[in-house]
Scaffold this active site. Structure first.
Site, PDB file in Angstrom:
ATOM      1  N   ASP A  15       0.816  -1.213   0.000  1.00 51.78           N
ATOM      2  CA  ASP A  15       0.000   0.000   0.000  1.00 51.78           C
ATOM      3  C   ASP A  15       0.849   1.262   0.000  1.00 51.78           C
ATOM      4  OD1 ASP A  15      -1.727  -2.124   0.572  1.00 51.78           O
ATOM      5  OD2 ASP A  15      -3.100  -0.842   1.675  1.00 51.78           O
ATOM      6  N   ARG A  95      -0.495   3.211  16.573  1.00 43.18           N
ATOM      7  CA  ARG A  95      -0.822   4.276  15.626  1.00 43.18           C
ATOM      8  C   ARG A  95      -0.632   5.690  16.170  1.00 43.18           C
ATOM      9  NH1 ARG A  95       0.391   0.542  12.719  1.00 43.18           N
ATOM     10  NH2 ARG A  95      -1.070  -0.432  11.275  1.00 43.18           N
ATOM     11  N   ASP A 124      -7.606   2.540  11.265  1.00 45.73           N
ATOM     12  CA  ASP A 124      -6.343   3.270  11.290  1.00 45.73           C
ATOM     13  C   ASP A 124      -6.453   4.671  10.711  1.00 45.73           C
ATOM     14  OD1 ASP A 124      -4.840   1.432  12.653  1.00 45.73           O
ATOM     15  OD2 ASP A 124      -4.038   0.462  10.870  1.00 45.73           O
ATOM     16  N   SER A 176      -3.601  -9.563   5.203  1.00 46.46           N
ATOM     17  CA  SER A 176      -2.783  -8.453   5.678  1.00 46.46           C
ATOM     18  C   SER A 176      -2.165  -8.794   7.029  1.00 46.46           C
ATOM     19  CB  SER A 176      -3.659  -7.202   5.793  1.00 46.46           C
ATOM     20  OG  SER A 176      -2.961  -6.153   6.388  1.00 46.46           O
TER      21      SER A 176
END
Length: 396
Positions: A15, A95, A124, A176
């Site tokens: 990504d 995060r 996210d 993922s």
């Protein structure tokens, strides 16, 4: 307004590699690739080389492992924070730290925009952008997954091939993976069939309980004001301690979770998690709190835990309400000091002993063999008063 310089949260995966190229082509401005080392085990030289080959103006890699474990993971342990009772939030905790460091890079490098690789369906995007907004509201936010023409990862793979970008994900292994020192998570692809058990060869950190040693292992963990500081009497740094517990827990099959959780955006999503060290610490810490926390303080803390976990999961780490709760939790930990003995066996973490210089457990008071300053007759009035309303109700 067109940005003059962008800082991208860059992992080196499919990504963000595509995003890096797309940002350069779309906005025709310098893009800095920022990577946070949270213990993913990446070859950071290769990550840097790849980003530069795609066209990044600069690559900044920051080692945030100690801060991540001490300030984020260990706080979650102190709070007992578990989202929807099962998820220990390895990704959620990472995060806000990544986004905070990214903002600091943007301010230092004179960038006026930040970007991330989170999808439009996930949590996210919220976590990144709430942190950006809390710490640097003037920065422009670019979220490619909400802007570009690509529909899914197959489109990204095709784009990467067209642009000559090497990618680690192939159509044959599409799920993922997100990894850091606290956990590894797996989602998407074949895991979206919630009736199917995940393949055993998927797991990286943990043995299956069936393949774990047949002999149990005993360990002791020392805590100081709620924070783990030593294993079997050996003082360790936060990173060293978590790494050792990850190894021990993984060896004995501890810390696997398969759950369907409620994302903040309203979608139910299946996540498979491995959190061996974190699972051990949660259980050990709770055992120590049982003897060091006052009953009402513990109950108040327990009522707050779901809210704290929700705020972490949703991305409100830098919100005023979370910071207020954070201070309160730290206050409760002042006497959570002592040692917990545990047995690791076939996926289980069993508490075998606990001790503390601040223990509120008094054997002479709890014992059925001794009065220990407790008058049994006092219980009679206590029961009478508590039964009063029940007797009153029974008259109707």
């Amino acid at each position: 307004m067109k940005p003059k310089k962008i800082v991208l949260a860059y992992s080196g995966g499919l990504d963000t590699s595509v995003i890096l190229k797309w940002l350069i082509e779309r906005y025709q401005c310098p893009v800095i690739a920022f990577s946070a080392d949270l213990g993913q085990g990446e070859d950071w030289e290769e990550v840097k080389k790849k980003a530069l080959s795609i066209g990044a103006e600069k690559v900044i890699i920051q080692d945030l492992k100690q801060e991540f474990v001490k300030e984020y993971c260990f706080f979650a342990i102190k709070a007992g924070a578990r989202y929807e009772d099962w998820y220990l939030m390895g990704t959620s905790l990472a995060r806000p730290l990544i986004a905070k460091a990214q903002v600091e890079v943007a301010l230092r490098e004179g960038a006026d925009a930040v970007s991330h690789g989170a999808t439009g369906k996930g949590n996210d995007q919220v976590r990144f952008e709430l942190t950006y907004s809390s710490l640097a509201p003037h920065l422009k936010i670019i979220a490619p997954w909400r802007e570009w023409e690509f529909k899914g990862r197959s489109d990204l793979i095709a784009y990467a091939k067209e642009k000559g970008i090497p990618v680690p994900v192939t159509p044959e292994k599409p799920y993922s993976i997100d990894a850091n020192l606290f956990h590894i998570s797996y989602e998407g692809g074949i895991l979206e069939d919630i009736w199917q058990e995940p393949p055993e060869d998927m797991f990286i950190l943990t043995n299956s309980p069936e393949k774990a040693p047949d002999k149990p292992e005993y360990i002791e963990i020392d805590f100081d004001r709620g924070e783990p500081v030593a294993i079997n009497g050996e003082a360790l740094s936060p990173v060293e301690l978590l790494q050792k517990l990850n190894y021990l827990g993984g060896l004995h099959g501890v810390g696997r979770v398969d759950m369907v959780e409620n994302r903040y955006v309203g979608i139910k999503s299946r996540g498979i998690y491995e959190t061996p060290g974190g699972t051990i610490l949660h259980i050990a810490h709770r055992a120590l709190e049982q003897i060091t926390l006052d009953r009402e303080v513990m109950r108040l803390k327990d009522t707050l835990m779901p809210k704290i976990a929700e705020l972490i999961y949703y991305g409100y780490w830098f919100s005023p309400e979370f910071q207020a709760l954070k201070h309160l939790i730290e206050e409760t930990q002042e006497r959570v000091t002592g040692t917990v003995r545990l047995k690791l066996y076939k996926g289980n973490v069993i508490v075998c002993g606990r001790k503390s210089p601040f223990s509120l457990y008094k054997k002479e008071l709890a014992s059925f063999e001794e009065e220990g300053g407790y008058s049994h007759k006092d219980a009679e009035g206590f029961i009478r008063l508590n039964a009063l309303r029940l007797k009153n109700l029974a008259t109707f």
